[in-house]
Scaffold this active site. Structure first.
Site, PDB file in Angstrom:
ATOM      1  N   SER A 139     -73.085  68.159 -26.836  1.00 37.03           N
ATOM      2  CA  SER A 139     -74.317  68.177 -27.645  1.00 37.03           C
ATOM      3  C   SER A 139     -74.308  66.965 -28.567  1.00 37.03           C
ATOM      4  CB  SER A 139     -74.352  69.454 -28.499  1.00 37.03           C
ATOM      5  OG  SER A 139     -75.401  69.383 -29.443  1.00 37.03           O
ATOM      6  N   TYR A 152     -70.705  75.257 -35.326  1.00 30.77           N
ATOM      7  CA  TYR A 152     -71.262  74.847 -34.022  1.00 30.77           C
ATOM      8  C   TYR A 152     -70.887  73.393 -33.747  1.00 30.77           C
ATOM      9  CZ  TYR A 152     -74.472  73.768 -30.235  1.00 30.77           C
ATOM     10  OH  TYR A 152     -74.994  73.360 -29.030  1.00 30.77           O
TER      11      TYR A 152
HETATM   12  P1  NDP Z   1     -79.777  79.225 -23.429  1.00 33.55           P
HETATM   13  O1  NDP Z   1     -79.540  80.192 -24.533  1.00 33.55           O
HETATM   14  O2  NDP Z   1     -81.126  79.106 -22.850  1.00 33.55           O
HETATM   15  O3  NDP Z   1     -78.732  79.488 -22.253  1.00 33.55           O
HETATM   16  C1  NDP Z   1     -77.382  79.744 -22.533  1.00 33.55           C
HETATM   17  C2  NDP Z   1     -76.693  80.258 -21.303  1.00 33.55           C
HETATM   18  O4  NDP Z   1     -75.304  80.493 -21.620  1.00 33.55           O
HETATM   19  C3  NDP Z   1     -77.267  81.567 -20.799  1.00 33.55           C
HETATM   20  O5  NDP Z   1     -77.324  81.543 -19.399  1.00 33.55           O
HETATM   21  C4  NDP Z   1     -76.250  82.598 -21.264  1.00 33.55           C
HETATM   22  O6  NDP Z   1     -76.214  83.665 -20.333  1.00 33.55           O
HETATM   23  C5  NDP Z   1     -74.959  81.793 -21.198  1.00 33.55           C
HETATM   24  N1  NDP Z   1     -73.916  82.371 -22.040  1.00 33.55           N
HETATM   25  C6  NDP Z   1     -73.894  82.498 -23.392  1.00 33.55           C
HETATM   26  N2  NDP Z   1     -72.794  83.137 -23.781  1.00 33.55           N
HETATM   27  C7  NDP Z   1     -72.083  83.407 -22.655  1.00 33.55           C
HETATM   28  C8  NDP Z   1     -70.852  84.057 -22.399  1.00 33.55           C
HETATM   29  N3  NDP Z   1     -70.107  84.558 -23.386  1.00 33.55           N
HETATM   30  N4  NDP Z   1     -70.429  84.169 -21.121  1.00 33.55           N
HETATM   31  C9  NDP Z   1     -71.182  83.681 -20.109  1.00 33.55           C
HETATM   32  N5  NDP Z   1     -72.342  83.045 -20.286  1.00 33.55           N
HETATM   33  C10 NDP Z   1     -72.798  82.920 -21.543  1.00 33.55           C
HETATM   34  O7  NDP Z   1     -79.309  77.814 -24.032  1.00 33.55           O
HETATM   35  P2  NDP Z   1     -79.236  76.335 -23.405  1.00 33.55           P
HETATM   36  O8  NDP Z   1     -79.581  76.340 -21.986  1.00 33.55           O
HETATM   37  O9  NDP Z   1     -79.980  75.456 -24.317  1.00 33.55           O
HETATM   38  O10 NDP Z   1     -77.690  76.047 -23.621  1.00 33.55           O
HETATM   39  C11 NDP Z   1     -76.826  75.639 -22.595  1.00 33.55           C
HETATM   40  C12 NDP Z   1     -75.778  74.717 -23.182  1.00 33.55           C
HETATM   41  O11 NDP Z   1     -76.414  73.553 -23.708  1.00 33.55           O
HETATM   42  C13 NDP Z   1     -74.991  75.319 -24.347  1.00 33.55           C
HETATM   43  O12 NDP Z   1     -73.626  74.943 -24.197  1.00 33.55           O
HETATM   44  C14 NDP Z   1     -75.603  74.642 -25.566  1.00 33.55           C
HETATM   45  O13 NDP Z   1     -74.695  74.562 -26.634  1.00 33.55           O
HETATM   46  C15 NDP Z   1     -75.919  73.281 -25.003  1.00 33.55           C
HETATM   47  N6  NDP Z   1     -76.925  72.504 -25.718  1.00 33.55           N
HETATM   48  C16 NDP Z   1     -78.181  72.982 -25.908  1.00 33.55           C
HETATM   49  C17 NDP Z   1     -79.112  72.221 -26.590  1.00 33.55           C
HETATM   50  C18 NDP Z   1     -80.490  72.703 -26.895  1.00 33.55           C
HETATM   51  O14 NDP Z   1     -81.159  72.102 -27.756  1.00 33.55           O
HETATM   52  N7  NDP Z   1     -80.982  73.748 -26.222  1.00 33.55           N
HETATM   53  C19 NDP Z   1     -78.773  70.874 -27.070  1.00 33.55           C
HETATM   54  C20 NDP Z   1     -77.421  70.478 -26.829  1.00 33.55           C
HETATM   55  C21 NDP Z   1     -76.549  71.266 -26.157  1.00 33.55           C
HETATM   56  P3  NDP Z   1     -76.010  85.215 -20.673  1.00 33.55           P
HETATM   57  O15 NDP Z   1     -76.643  85.459 -22.007  1.00 33.55           O
HETATM   58  O16 NDP Z   1     -76.687  85.915 -19.517  1.00 33.55           O
HETATM   59  O17 NDP Z   1     -74.526  85.386 -20.672  1.00 33.55           O
HETATM   60  C1  8X3 Z   2     -78.053  71.804 -29.788  1.00 32.13           C
HETATM   61  C2  8X3 Z   2     -78.729  70.724 -30.506  1.00 32.13           C
HETATM   62  O1  8X3 Z   2     -78.994  69.604 -32.804  1.00 32.13           O
HETATM   63  O2  8X3 Z   2     -79.383  72.004 -32.689  1.00 32.13           O
HETATM   64  O3  8X3 Z   2     -76.736  71.502 -29.503  1.00 32.13           O
HETATM   65  O4  8X3 Z   2     -77.161  71.120 -32.540  1.00 32.13           O
HETATM   66  S1  8X3 Z   2     -78.545  70.879 -32.215  1.00 32.13           S
END
Ligand code: NDP
Ligand code: 8X3
Length: 251
Positions: A139, A152
């Protein structure tokens, strides 16, 4: 390289979009997440695109289950070529002095320990075959620290360090390691961060054009389709209207 890809956190957001993107390139997909109904829905949709799919209902924090499920894969699914370590979350947005240790534990257990458990279970097979590719979803929070982002940001800095460490340790084995670091992507991320407060989550994306999950999925697709001698080490991918974790051009 084997065209079997394992994606953690495929039930929503970036992971789900990645499953559809890799399906376009004919990958067989091991999709994981905790929400079984969503996994089965996704399996059905992907199979309509003529790809093989194995859904695994899995909490990455459960080390014993990770080892059991990934250690007993059906023979035709054992040669994982691509691992996308995507499962992760932010929980809360508070100063450290007001932080909730339950939130801290969820983030550390998922984003750092869960990523390690899955990676540790998958890489011996890659090492034995002398090929493979790991893509860690970091991220912008792993490159910078922003107000109230403390834990985080620490977990995503850990992903940054682990990516570098993996690349060094796996260098002699021909395994590629990549980190992709997105800025603001509208997914369920903020809804989870704000513990289900949809109105607060929506505000995060007001006034500018955020990234969408498929923008990041297309980057992953680019990374995994480079020729064998090319590795993308690190990609920071931001909305045009976002310069740093906290600097947005909003209208
Ligand atoms: P979402 O919340 O849309 O998706 C997160 C996914 O992670 C879901 O499929 C969820 O599935 C899964 N997950 C969460 N906890 C667990 C667990 N304990 N075991 C297995 N699966 C898990 O978020 P994003 O798609 O945005 O996030 C994906 C990645 O991208 C993360 O690592 C996030 O930190 C990163 N990210 C996101 C950004 C953003 O702005 N959205 C920016 C930068 C990075 P389920 O709940 O079914 O387990
Ligand atoms: C998700 C983006 O800027 O909210 O990783 O941390 S931010």
């Amino acid at each position: 390289m084997s065209k079997i890809a394992l994606i953690t956190g495929a039930t929503a957001g970036i992971g789900e979009a990645t499953a559809f993107a890799l399906a376009e390139d004919g990958f067989s997909l091991i999709i994981t997440g905790r929400r079984e109904a969503r996994l089965l829905q996704l399996k059905n949709k992907l199979e309509q695109r003529n790809v093989r799919v194995l859904p695994l209902c899995l909490d990455v924090r459960d080390e014993a289950k990770v080892n059991h499920l990934l250690g007993t894969l059906p023979e035709e699914w054992q040669e994982i070529g691509i691992l996308v370590n995507n499962a992760g979350l932010a929980a809360g947005l508070s100063s450290l002095q007001e932080g909730d240790s339950d939130d801290w534990n969820r983030m550390i257990d998922t984003n750092v320990k869960g990523l390690l458990y899955v990676t540790r279970a998958v890489i011996p097979g890659m090492v034995a075959r002398g090929e493979g590719q790991i893509i860690n979803i970091g991220s912008i929070a792993g490159k910078e620290v922003y107000p109230n982002g403390n834990v985080y940001c620490a977990t995503k800095h850990a992903v940054d360090a682990l990516t570098k460490g993996m690349r060094i340790d796996l260098l002699p084995h021909g395994i590629k390691v990549t980190q992709i670091c997105p800025g603001a992507v509208e997914t369920e991320f903020s809804l989870v961060r704000f513990h289900g407060d949809a109105a607060r989550a929506e505000k995060v994306y007001e006034g500018f054009e955020n990234l969408i999950a498929s923008d990041i999925a297309e980057c992953i697709r680019f990374v995994v389709t480079r020729p064998p001698h090319v590795n993308i080490n690190d990609m920071v991918v931001m909305p045009t209207a976002q310069a740093t974790a906290t600097c947005f051009h909003k209208t």
